[in-house]
Design an enzyme around this catalytic site. Structure first.
Site, short mmCIF file in Angstrom:
data_model
loop_
_atom_site.label_atom_id
_atom_site.label_comp_id
_atom_site.label_asym_id
_atom_site.label_seq_id
_atom_site.Cartn_x
_atom_site.Cartn_y
_atom_site.Cartn_z
N GLY A 174 91.51 43.02 -28.59
CA GLY A 174 92.67 42.30 -28.10
C GLY A 174 93.20 41.34 -29.14
N GLU B 260 78.98 45.13 -28.58
CA GLU B 260 79.12 46.40 -27.87
C GLU B 260 80.24 47.23 -28.47
OE1 GLU B 260 79.73 44.92 -23.89
OE2 GLU B 260 81.88 45.25 -24.01
#
Length: 430
Positions: free
Chosen positions: A217, A238
């Site tokens: 983002g 992750e």
């Protein structure tokens, strides 16, 4: 000797009534294989047959829309999601998709619990000369099924060969096919001035030698750009995105201070552009491990100075972070936010940042007295550490309710501070 590839429709030989199908997230999805399954179910449905009934597809974050997700075949084939995407979100709201709330670190255990004899269908890179396929951009929950479930692979040359714990030998698969499909490109979200102001507050608090986790983002991308003058950072995250590539290529990320997987950049899945995919291909500095290892708070806590950076949608005066619902409606799910927040909390010198713009696009405050009815707490008040907006950092760990409220109001948008203060007084928080 590796057998020649078959056809995508060969997967049908391994399906029966009530089969549980496990699919990797995002670009790990084998599109031709799922096309073949859907075609067969559609034919069976049209003929009122009973060969394919009660199929359940378990997956996080789907990026391909499909008829079965919208329940086109009724109960014959249904989708079970563990994290809503722009694809599954409207189908969930229509009642056609099941959602299992879960920490990402525990998704494998939940899928395993719900599936006695699952069939894993996954994308993979071509086999190497030793007969090993790589699951490419994915390890996630699927890697943990290697040796514990049947696998049917869809090989594509576009899939990078990656290393870590996501290899599977030809002797361990039920079958495979080959296609020429490309991977979907997910371009980085461009950071705006607000993102960059938030990033500056975070970057100045990250010490050289820290191990970091961040997501995708505008704000995470701005943070990675703000780290270009740091030294000897490590990555244990992750998600591997395009932003990590520049930090590794510049030498900022080298992992030499890490305690685990020293000198290696560790993730559990990758999502980005062709630049990222090309960078990952046969790059031994990158390792993809199963999510139940990568996101395990007990593993994360072993790294010194671990820094977790996650976005949220709203924060109340107590510090509760609602990151998966908007005005009481499900938007995504828990993902790995709580996994990394807890891991950072237990790390020696660790820090957990929760980042957000101070207002929504229509000017409403995201710092609120109380969460909206139906909102779900993703990071609880007892775990949250530092909340960051474009107006500063509210340090909440170990703070009283009065201190929390005062510090959060101080980083709210100035237009809302007077009203927030009045509501805090009415609640006897200040």
């Amino acid at each position: 000797m590796i057998e020649s590839p078959g056809h995508a429709s060969d997967v049908l030989d391994h399906l029966g009534p009530e089969t549980r199908i496990i699919v990797p997230l995002a670009n790990g999805e084998p599109t031709a294989v799922l096309d073949a399954i859907e075609d067969a179910v559609a034919d069976d449905h049209a003929a009122d047959g009973d060969r394919f009934t009660g199929l359940r597809v378990h997956q996080m974050h789907a990026i391909h829309d499909r008829p079965y997700i919208g329940a086109a075949f009724g109960d014959r084939m249904r989708h079970i999601s563990y994290f809503l995407s722009h694809i599954t979100r409207p189908h969930f709201r229509a009642g056609n998709v099941g959602l299992v709330p879960a920490h990402f670190s525990e998704v494998y255990e939940m899928m395993h619990h719900r599936s006695e004899d699952p069939l894993v269908v996954a994308s993979a890179s071509p086999p190497d000369r030793h007969g090993y396929f790589s699951l490419g951009v994915s390890a996630d929950y699927v890697a943990s099924f290697i040796g514990r479930a049947r696998f049917f692979l869809e090989v594509t040359d576009a899939m990078p060969r990656t290393f870590g714990r996501n290899q599977i030998h030809s002797s361990q698969i039920a079958g495979w096919c080959q296609t020429d499909r490309p991977l979907l490109d997910i371009p980085p979200v461009a950071a705006d001035d607000t993102d960059r102001r938030i990033a500056a507050f975070v970057a100045e608090r990250i010490p050289d030698g820290a191990t970091i986790q961040t997501g995708i983002g505008g704000i995470p991308n701005a943070i990675m750009e703000s780290l270009r003058d740091h030294q000897n950072l490590g990555v244990h995250t992750e998600l591997l995105s395009d932003g990590v590539v520049a930090l590794i290529e510049s030498g900022v990320v080298n992992g030499v201070r890490k305690r685990l997987n020293r000198t290696k950049t560790v993730g559990t899945f990758a999502l980005g552009t062709k630049r990222l995919h090309d960078f990952l291909h046969e790059n031994t500095a990158i390792e993809l491990h199963a999510v139940r290892y990568v996101n395990d708070p007990r593993i994360i806590a072993q790294e010194k100075n671990f820094v977790s950076i996650n976005a949220t949608l709203s924060v109340d005066f107590l510090g509760q972070c609602a990151s998966e619902t908007i005005r009481g409606r499900y938007y995504s799910s828990s993902g790995g936010q709580n996994d990394f927040a807890r891991g950072a909390m237990y790390s020696d010198g660790g820090q957990g940042f929760v980042v957000l713009h101070s207002t929504t696009s229509d000017g409403a405050t995201k710092i609120v007295p109380q969460l909206s009815a139906g909102d779900v707490v993703t990071t609880p008040k007892n775990t949250v550490d530092k909340v960051v907006t474009e107006f500063g950092v509210a340090e909440l760990r170990g703070a009283t309710v009065r201190e929390r409220t005062t510090r959060l109001i101080a980083i709210a948008h100035p237009d809302h501070r007077a009203d927030l203060t009045a509501q805090a007084n009415a609640m006897h928080y200040v």
